[in-house]
Design a protein around this motif. Sequence first.
Motif, PDB file in Angstrom:
ATOM      1  N   LEU A 105     -19.956 -12.626   8.321  1.00  0.00           N
ATOM      2  CA  LEU A 105     -20.595 -11.759   9.114  1.00  0.00           C
ATOM      3  C   LEU A 105     -19.626 -11.269  10.377  1.00  0.00           C
ATOM      4  CD1 LEU A 105     -24.282 -12.640  10.570  1.00  0.00           C
ATOM      5  CD2 LEU A 105     -23.521 -10.611   9.007  1.00  0.00           C
ATOM      6  N   ARG A 106     -18.708 -12.101  10.404  1.00  0.00           N
ATOM      7  CA  ARG A 106     -17.512 -11.897  11.577  1.00  0.00           C
ATOM      8  C   ARG A 106     -16.488 -10.773  10.865  1.00  0.00           C
ATOM      9  NH1 ARG A 106     -17.820 -17.350  12.448  1.00  0.00           N
ATOM     10  NH2 ARG A 106     -15.931 -17.629  11.454  1.00  0.00           N
ATOM     11  N   GLN A 107     -16.126 -11.214   9.496  1.00  0.00           N
ATOM     12  CA  GLN A 107     -15.508 -10.218   8.678  1.00  0.00           C
ATOM     13  C   GLN A 107     -15.962  -8.637   8.591  1.00  0.00           C
ATOM     14  OE1 GLN A 107     -12.572 -11.147   7.634  1.00  0.00           O
ATOM     15  NE2 GLN A 107     -12.760 -12.821   8.911  1.00  0.00           N
ATOM     16  N   LEU A 108     -17.486  -8.906   8.381  1.00  0.00           N
ATOM     17  CA  LEU A 108     -18.248  -7.546   8.335  1.00  0.00           C
ATOM     18  C   LEU A 108     -18.119  -6.794   9.650  1.00  0.00           C
ATOM     19  CD1 LEU A 108     -20.491  -5.694   6.930  1.00  0.00           C
ATOM     20  CD2 LEU A 108     -22.104  -7.288   7.610  1.00  0.00           C
ATOM     21  N   ALA A 109     -18.466  -7.524  10.715  1.00  0.00           N
ATOM     22  CA  ALA A 109     -18.209  -6.869  12.020  1.00  0.00           C
ATOM     23  C   ALA A 109     -16.826  -5.903  12.180  1.00  0.00           C
ATOM     24  CB  ALA A 109     -18.499  -7.954  12.974  1.00  0.00           C
ATOM     25  N   ALA A 110     -15.741  -6.919  11.645  1.00  0.00           N
ATOM     26  CA  ALA A 110     -14.470  -6.016  11.834  1.00  0.00           C
ATOM     27  C   ALA A 110     -14.311  -5.042  11.047  1.00  0.00           C
ATOM     28  CB  ALA A 110     -13.516  -7.380  11.519  1.00  0.00           C
ATOM     29  N   ALA A 111     -14.902  -5.256   9.761  1.00  0.00           N
ATOM     30  CA  ALA A 111     -14.923  -3.845   9.010  1.00  0.00           C
ATOM     31  C   ALA A 111     -15.802  -2.717   9.511  1.00  0.00           C
ATOM     32  CB  ALA A 111     -15.457  -4.298   7.430  1.00  0.00           C
ATOM     33  N   ALA A 112     -16.907  -3.151   9.793  1.00  0.00           N
ATOM     34  CA  ALA A 112     -17.700  -1.964  10.493  1.00  0.00           C
ATOM     35  C   ALA A 112     -17.101  -1.282  11.585  1.00  0.00           C
ATOM     36  CB  ALA A 112     -19.010  -2.737  10.971  1.00  0.00           C
ATOM     37  N   THR A 113     -16.282  -2.158  12.341  1.00  0.00           N
ATOM     38  CA  THR A 113     -15.667  -1.633  13.812  1.00  0.00           C
ATOM     39  C   THR A 113     -14.454  -0.665  13.108  1.00  0.00           C
ATOM     40  OG1 THR A 113     -16.042  -3.447  14.905  1.00  0.00           O
ATOM     41  CG2 THR A 113     -14.071  -2.060  15.637  1.00  0.00           C
ATOM     42  N   ASP A 114     -13.731  -0.906  11.999  1.00  0.00           N
ATOM     43  CA  ASP A 114     -12.918  -0.165  11.576  1.00  0.00           C
ATOM     44  C   ASP A 114     -13.391   1.337  10.858  1.00  0.00           C
ATOM     45  OD1 ASP A 114     -10.950  -2.095  12.160  1.00  0.00           O
ATOM     46  OD2 ASP A 114     -10.868  -2.739   9.843  1.00  0.00           O
ATOM     47  N   GLN A 115     -14.660   1.232  10.528  1.00  0.00           N
ATOM     48  CA  GLN A 115     -15.033   2.490   9.845  1.00  0.00           C
ATOM     49  C   GLN A 115     -16.006   3.225  10.938  1.00  0.00           C
ATOM     50  OE1 GLN A 115     -17.255   2.086   6.249  1.00  0.00           O
ATOM     51  NE2 GLN A 115     -15.703   0.674   5.386  1.00  0.00           N
ATOM     52  N   GLY A 116     -16.418   2.757  12.226  1.00  0.00           N
ATOM     53  CA  GLY A 116     -16.859   3.250  13.384  1.00  0.00           C
ATOM     54  C   GLY A 116     -18.338   3.264  13.099  1.00  0.00           C
ATOM     55  N   GLN A 117     -18.895   2.042  12.396  1.00  0.00           N
ATOM     56  CA  GLN A 117     -20.031   1.871  12.244  1.00  0.00           C
ATOM     57  C   GLN A 117     -21.056   1.215  13.359  1.00  0.00           C
ATOM     58  OE1 GLN A 117     -22.146   2.489   9.278  1.00  0.00           O
ATOM     59  NE2 GLN A 117     -23.475   1.905  10.318  1.00  0.00           N
ATOM     60  N   SER A 118     -22.138   1.734  13.596  1.00  0.00           N
ATOM     61  CA  SER A 118     -22.944   0.936  14.691  1.00  0.00           C
ATOM     62  C   SER A 118     -23.910   0.090  13.969  1.00  0.00           C
ATOM     63  CB  SER A 118     -23.519   1.972  15.430  1.00  0.00           C
ATOM     64  OG  SER A 118     -24.512   1.299  16.295  1.00  0.00           O
ATOM     65  N   LEU A 119     -23.790  -1.251  14.003  1.00  0.00           N
ATOM     66  CA  LEU A 119     -24.692  -2.125  13.129  1.00  0.00           C
ATOM     67  C   LEU A 119     -25.049  -3.336  14.035  1.00  0.00           C
ATOM     68  CD1 LEU A 119     -24.754  -2.811  10.162  1.00  0.00           C
ATOM     69  CD2 LEU A 119     -22.752  -4.231  10.467  1.00  0.00           C
ATOM     70  N   ALA A 120     -26.533  -3.378  14.013  1.00  0.00           N
ATOM     71  CA  ALA A 120     -27.091  -4.537  14.524  1.00  0.00           C
ATOM     72  C   ALA A 120     -27.133  -5.687  13.646  1.00  0.00           C
ATOM     73  CB  ALA A 120     -28.574  -4.123  14.910  1.00  0.00           C
ATOM     74  N   ILE A 121     -26.700  -7.247  14.013  1.00  0.00           N
ATOM     75  CA  ILE A 121     -26.443  -7.959  12.954  1.00  0.00           C
ATOM     76  C   ILE A 121     -27.274  -9.197  13.351  1.00  0.00           C
ATOM     77  CG2 ILE A 121     -24.686  -9.601  12.118  1.00  0.00           C
ATOM     78  CD1 ILE A 121     -22.564  -7.387  12.404  1.00  0.00           C
ATOM     79  N   LEU A 122     -27.864  -9.966  12.378  1.00  0.00           N
ATOM     80  CA  LEU A 122     -28.454 -11.221  12.801  1.00  0.00           C
ATOM     81  C   LEU A 122     -28.182 -12.121  11.785  1.00  0.00           C
ATOM     82  CD1 LEU A 122     -30.824 -12.935  14.081  1.00  0.00           C
ATOM     83  CD2 LEU A 122     -32.336 -11.920  12.050  1.00  0.00           C
ATOM     84  N   GLY A 123     -27.634 -13.206  12.188  1.00  0.00           N
ATOM     85  CA  GLY A 123     -27.494 -14.273  11.372  1.00  0.00           C
ATOM     86  C   GLY A 123     -27.945 -15.386  11.488  1.00  0.00           C
ATOM     87  N   LEU A 124     -28.469 -15.857  10.219  1.00  0.00           N
ATOM     88  CA  LEU A 124     -29.937 -16.852  10.099  1.00  0.00           C
ATOM     89  C   LEU A 124     -29.498 -18.205   9.272  1.00  0.00           C
ATOM     90  CD1 LEU A 124     -33.658 -16.586   9.701  1.00  0.00           C
ATOM     91  CD2 LEU A 124     -32.383 -17.560   8.110  1.00  0.00           C
ATOM     92  N   ASP A 125     -29.529 -19.166   9.921  1.00  0.00           N
ATOM     93  CA  ASP A 125     -29.244 -20.112   8.928  1.00  0.00           C
ATOM     94  C   ASP A 125     -30.291 -21.407   9.145  1.00  0.00           C
ATOM     95  OD1 ASP A 125     -26.665 -21.021   6.939  1.00  0.00           O
ATOM     96  OD2 ASP A 125     -27.791 -22.826   7.831  1.00  0.00           O
ATOM     97  N   ILE A 126     -30.624 -22.292   8.296  1.00  0.00           N
ATOM     98  CA  ILE A 126     -31.601 -23.561   8.491  1.00  0.00           C
ATOM     99  C   ILE A 126     -30.702 -24.747   9.226  1.00  0.00           C
ATOM    100  CG2 ILE A 126     -31.159 -24.828   6.342  1.00  0.00           C
ATOM    101  CD1 ILE A 126     -34.263 -25.061   6.249  1.00  0.00           C
ATOM    102  N   SER A 127     -29.538 -24.571   9.360  1.00  0.00           N
ATOM    103  CA  SER A 127     -28.765 -25.959   9.880  1.00  0.00           C
ATOM    104  C   SER A 127     -28.180 -25.507  11.462  1.00  0.00           C
ATOM    105  CB  SER A 127     -27.501 -25.869   8.937  1.00  0.00           C
ATOM    106  OG  SER A 127     -26.412 -26.736   9.755  1.00  0.00           O
ATOM    107  N   LYS A 128     -28.869 -26.224  12.179  1.00  0.00           N
ATOM    108  CA  LYS A 128     -28.489 -26.029  13.555  1.00  0.00           C
ATOM    109  C   LYS A 128     -27.151 -26.128  13.796  1.00  0.00           C
ATOM    110  CE  LYS A 128     -29.313 -30.893  15.198  1.00  0.00           C
ATOM    111  NZ  LYS A 128     -30.252 -31.599  15.794  1.00  0.00           N
ATOM    112  N   TRP A 129     -26.379 -26.900  13.148  1.00  0.00           N
ATOM    113  CA  TRP A 129     -24.946 -26.986  13.037  1.00  0.00           C
ATOM    114  C   TRP A 129     -24.082 -25.693  12.912  1.00  0.00           C
ATOM    115  CZ3 TRP A 129     -24.806 -31.068  16.486  1.00  0.00           C
ATOM    116  CH2 TRP A 129     -25.628 -32.116  16.372  1.00  0.00           C
TER     117      TRP A 129
END
Length: 283
Positions: A105-129
């Motif tokens: 997701l961090r890499q996706l956010a960087a790519a979206a920034t480069d393309q001028g994309q407005s993106l709402a991002i949710l990261g979900l995982d079952i591991s609290k760690w």
Amino acid sequence: MSIQPFAALACPLDGAPLHREGSAWRCASGHNFDIASQGHTHLLPVQHKRSLDPGDSKEMVAARRRFLNAGHYQPIAEAVARAVLADLPPEAACLDAGSGEGYYLRQLAAAATDQGQSLAILGLDISKWAVLAAAKQDARPNWVVGTNARLPVLDGTVDRVLCLFGFPVYAEFARVLKPGGRLIQVDAGPDHLRELREIIYPTLKPQRPADTSAPAGFSARPGETVRFSLALDSQEQIADLLAMTPHLYRASAEGRAKAAALNKLSMTVDVRIASFDSVHATG
């Protein structure tokens, strides 16, 4: 362009919309979920857990963070970002269902920034760690502890769902995707880490044919294979790779000992990126 907060969260107890009030998410029924100081939220009720501490351990998460942040899987991250951003509306929402410590997701956010994309991002995982590690590294996406079996996301609110080396629950993915939304799924190919597997296992199981059919509720799009050579030059890097894969538990003590004795290893990385469009029933 900006990375936007993800606002379409659903109460994991009754499915009602969650609204942020100060340092908590609340639904109309009065269910309350605190936002931790690092910015993440636990949306996994105890009755939905199959163990006290489900998902990757603290040690596995740390190994994955070191390995991925070193850039070893950068070609995979770049291919995933291209698949997500292709044909994406100017303002869109993306869910990573099984986001781990947040590298992709961090890499996706960087790519979206480069393309001028407005993106709402949710990261979900079952591991609290994993979610804690993700929140500490980047506060822009929303990070939640949750399960793919009951995604705490409102119906029809997401343009893209990612499932990378994870546990897909297609009915839930179809439910949260908008009409015309897309699922991007990444799985190991037949030669993925073959050289490591040949060392830690007495024999390799015959590879099952790839299932290219679309799951229920989806239609298949053209996929992509990402394949490259990876050279690791230290015991620590090899140990981190093994620790972040299921092979750590599947291998025998003898197999793990063989891996631990290695100082360098060249391997094949071979992953499949499958893409499916959501097909919503009408009438």
